[in-house]
Enzyme design. Structure first.
Site, PDB file in Angstrom:
ATOM      1  N   SER A 533       0.649  -1.115  -0.100  1.00 41.60           N
ATOM      2  CA  SER A 533      -0.239  -0.011  -0.009  1.00 41.60           C
ATOM      3  C   SER A 533       1.053   1.320   0.413  1.00 41.60           C
ATOM      4  CB  SER A 533      -1.024  -0.066   1.608  1.00 41.60           C
ATOM      5  OG  SER A 533      -2.179   0.961   1.143  1.00 41.60           O
ATOM      6  N   ASP A 618      -9.708  -4.184  -5.375  1.00 42.54           N
ATOM      7  CA  ASP A 618      -9.128  -3.012  -4.007  1.00 42.54           C
ATOM      8  C   ASP A 618      -9.768  -1.570  -4.429  1.00 42.54           C
ATOM      9  OD1 ASP A 618      -7.110  -2.114  -2.613  1.00 42.54           O
ATOM     10  OD2 ASP A 618      -5.531  -2.444  -3.001  1.00 42.54           O
ATOM     11  N   HIS A 653      -7.838  -4.810  -1.158  1.00 40.69           N
ATOM     12  CA  HIS A 653      -6.946  -3.986  -0.772  1.00 40.69           C
ATOM     13  C   HIS A 653      -6.172  -5.557  -0.018  1.00 40.69           C
ATOM     14  CE1 HIS A 653      -4.635  -0.992  -0.396  1.00 40.69           C
ATOM     15  NE2 HIS A 653      -4.266  -1.102   0.560  1.00 40.69           N
TER      16      HIS A 653
END
Length: 681
Positions: A533, A618, A653
């Site tokens: 991320s 995501d 995610h």
């Protein structure tokens, strides 16, 4: 040898502040377009073909990781409102079973949810936000079966076992019950941006539409709603990176209006906890950058009525508080290490719990009972499995309730952890926590995996991982760089790693890498880096700036197309990020962000071996960011090092759902790294 995929180039000119960027892969953001899907599928096929020699090794690693997990495991029970709650797992099952027992642990088990049954037929399944009504007869819960974190709230009648007809889509998944047992409050998301922007009131069985009680109009803020630990208040929390605002409502009167606790002020952060006739406030008011504790009467909540309980310290960060009937517990951090302070209400006497390790993680856990002398906390380190304790705050006796069990055995004495300090280019000392198998020498030949995150003030603490043993037992050193942008060394550590000082995050990581090489823990041919991320942004920035330091990189769901994403306020979560990265609609921030944005700074040079992973659904970092990045890297990189893009077409995610499916992704990452070291068994 199969040739890698080459994404087609369609020139898109983007002009901002008089600066024109050419983005040849902008077209990849057309979700579900045939050409986009073809490219992603081609990349997946290329990855599978290129790594087919690792298939058996990946399976070996997966089975090895799975074998360490106690499959028929259960959580430490905690008591709330007359019931003991327990989460347990069964052999060969991916998902938890939520249960409770009335009053005594010897009572008959009541199964609230068997998520294995509920997940049947879904590739992805996630349950969140379990919330029991005050009379213990109903439970609200949130479900996501896509991976985009848009949860559907449902309610189960615990007296009949039936799921009620009430269905609430597109929420954060959590609910806060009023004391009438018929009303609860929840947070909805904007359908497009996915910003949590409004709070609604729902009455069971009502044919009337749910009533909107609050709308967050500032698109740099999000909102949520919850119930105070005292069970007396429903609380709406509005949050941004740099300020907060709360609204409160007596839980006995759900049809009344919420009242503002303290209006938002730019750069004023605070959180509230209720106790008797007062609220306690952890806040940075009056330039208390490491936060202080204040108190105000329930009847007068404005900041002008707040008075100090615990003063600000330049050396100690106040992270949180837990309130009990007779005790106040303060979670602090000094010199990077967690501390727990216990204070009696009646005489203000206080003491700290003691912890001896050089680097460790400790935090208070499920302290939901208000009237108790027992404080529950968890402790772990890079070598110590997670351990849950009950600590008697009156007698100071502690009882180990459970230590994480590693099937097949684990001997802590075989491993060693330490904390070292690297010197950054500006002279700042950067801590690094590391663990390795005893007997390893500093001879530059050790493979070393350096991990970091470095954003949002999130601290990556030195926690224990059974997965990591698959690297340590094969000779790897594992290290965590506590770089600026996190909050390991206090709030200023965060402030000095965001906005126009964001580049400190990247240079800190590079300087930690150089230190580890200089001290002969490893060498550039054996150094690996990993981040996900915002940590994936870190990976992208450091390999643009210092690719020669690393043999391999794993970038998971990486945030790499920073300029384009931050310019597009229709993308989920963008507007709430302005105070973290800056708003590129302002020229100063535009040029600064562009100067480090990994996608924009790709250039003709040698790059390390790379594995890039993402999820097609995501909602945090859209799939097209890593897809565009890999396409551009393929165009520009000047060597033949490996470059793979692996897209999970069924996840978001957080990757795959289910405790065992997620292990397969870990095994893939480890196999990639170990293969670069020619260790494949």
């Amino acid at each position: 040898m199969q040739l890698p995929p080459r994404a087609k180039k369609i020139e898109t000119k983007i002009t901002v502040h008089g600066d024109t960027r050419i983005d040849d892969y902008f077209w990849l953001n057309e979700r579900d377009h045939k050409d986009v899907l073809d490219y992603i599928n081609d990349e997946n096929a290329f990855y599978e073909e290129e790594t087919k020699h690792l298939a058996d090794f990946r399976e070996q690693l997966f089975l090895e990781m799975k074998a360490r997990i106690k499959e028929d495991d259960s959580s430490v029970p905690y008591k709330y409102n007359g019931y003991w709650y327990i989460v347990r797992y069964e052999v060969n099952k991916d998902y938890p079973i939520y249960t409770r027992k009335k009053e005594s642990l010897e009572a008959e088990e009541e199964i609230l949810f068997d998520c294995n049954e509920m997940a049947a037929g879904y590739v992805y399944f996630k349950m969140v936000g379990l919330s029991v009504s005050p009379d213990n007869t109903k439970i609200a819960f949130g479900l996501d079966t896509v991976g985009r974190r848009q949860y559907e709230i449902r309610i189960k009648d615990l007296t009949t076992g039936n799921i009620l007809d009430d269905v609430i889509p597109n929420t954060t998944g959590s609910a806060a019950w009023a004391n009438d047992n018929q009303t609860f409050f929840y947070t909805k998301k904007d359908e497009k941006t996915l910003r949590a922007d409004s709070v609604y009131k729902h009455k069971l069985g009502s044919k009337l539409a749910d009533y909107c009680v609050f709308v967050e109009k500032d698109d740099t803020f999000g909102t949520t709603v919850y119930k105070s630990k005292s069970r007396d208040y429903i609380i709406i929390a509005c949050y941004s990176t740099v300020s907060n605002e709360y609204h409160i409502l007596n839980a006995d009167t759900p049809d009344e209006n919420f009242e503002c606790f303290q209006k938002r002020i730019r750069d004023l952060e605070y959180s509230i906890s209720h106790y008797k006739d007062s609220f306690y406030i952890v806040t940075n008011a009056d330039e208390a950058f490491n936060f202080k504790l204040m108190k105000t009467p329930v009847s007068k909540t404005g900041i002008e009525n707040w008075h100090e309980v615990i003063a600000h310290s330049e050396d100690t960060l106040i992270e949180d508080i837990d309130i009990f009937k007779d005790y106040l517990v303060v979670s602090e951090r000094t010199n990077g290490l967690n501390q727990i302070k216990v204070i009696r209400w009646d005489d203000d006497s206080s003491y700290y719990l003691s912890f001896d390790s050089e680097t460790y993680l400790v935090n208070t856990t499920s302290n939901v009972d208000f009237d108790t002398e027992l404080l529950r906390y968890s402790y772990s380190s890079l070598t110590t499995p997670n351990s849950t304790f009950d600590f008697n705050m009156r007698t100071k006796e502690k009882i180990l309730l459970k230590q994480q069990e590693i099937v097949g055995g684990y001997n802590e004495a075989n491993y060693q952890s330490q904390r070292v300090w690297a010197t950054a280019q500006d002279g700042t000392q950067i801590p690094i926590s590391m663990v390795y198998k005893k007997g390893i020498k500093n001879d530059s030949n050790n493979p070393l995996l350096l991990y970091a995150y470095g954003s949002y003030g999130i601290t990556v603490d030195p926690y224990f991982s059974t997965l990591r043993l698959s690297l340590l037992d094969r000779g790897f050193i594992y290290a965590i760089a506590h770089i600026r942008g996190g909050e390991y060394l206090g709030r200023k550590w965060y402030d000095n790693g965001k906005l126009l000082q964001k580049k400190n995050t990247f240079s800190d990581f590079i300087d930690c890498s150089k230190f580890l090489i200089d001290q002969k823990y490893t060498s550039a041919s054996h150094l690996y880096a990993m981040g996900g991320s915002a940590g994936g942004l870190l990976m992208g920035a450091v390999i643009n700036q210092a690719p020669q330091l690393y043999n391999g990189i794993v970038a998971a769901v990486p945030f790499v197309d920073v300029v384009n994403t931050m310019l597009d306020d229709t993308i989920p979560l963008t507007t709430g990020e302005y105070d973290e990265w800056g708003n590129p609609h302002e020229e100063t921030y535009y040029h600064y962000i562009k100067s480090y944005s990994p996608y924009d700074q790709v250039k003709a040079q040698d790059y390390p071996n790379m594995l890039v992973t993402t999820g097609y659904h995501d909602s945090q970092v859209q799939y097209w960011e890593p897809a565009k990045w890999v396409a551009k890297l393929r165009e520009f990189k000047t060597n033949n090092n490996k470059l793979y893009l692996k897209t999970n077409m069924e996840a978001g995610h957080g990757g795959a759902s289910g405790r065992f499916e997620a292990l397969k992704e870990d095994a893939e990452e480890y196999a990639f790294l170990l293969d670069l070291e020619n260790i494949t068994r």
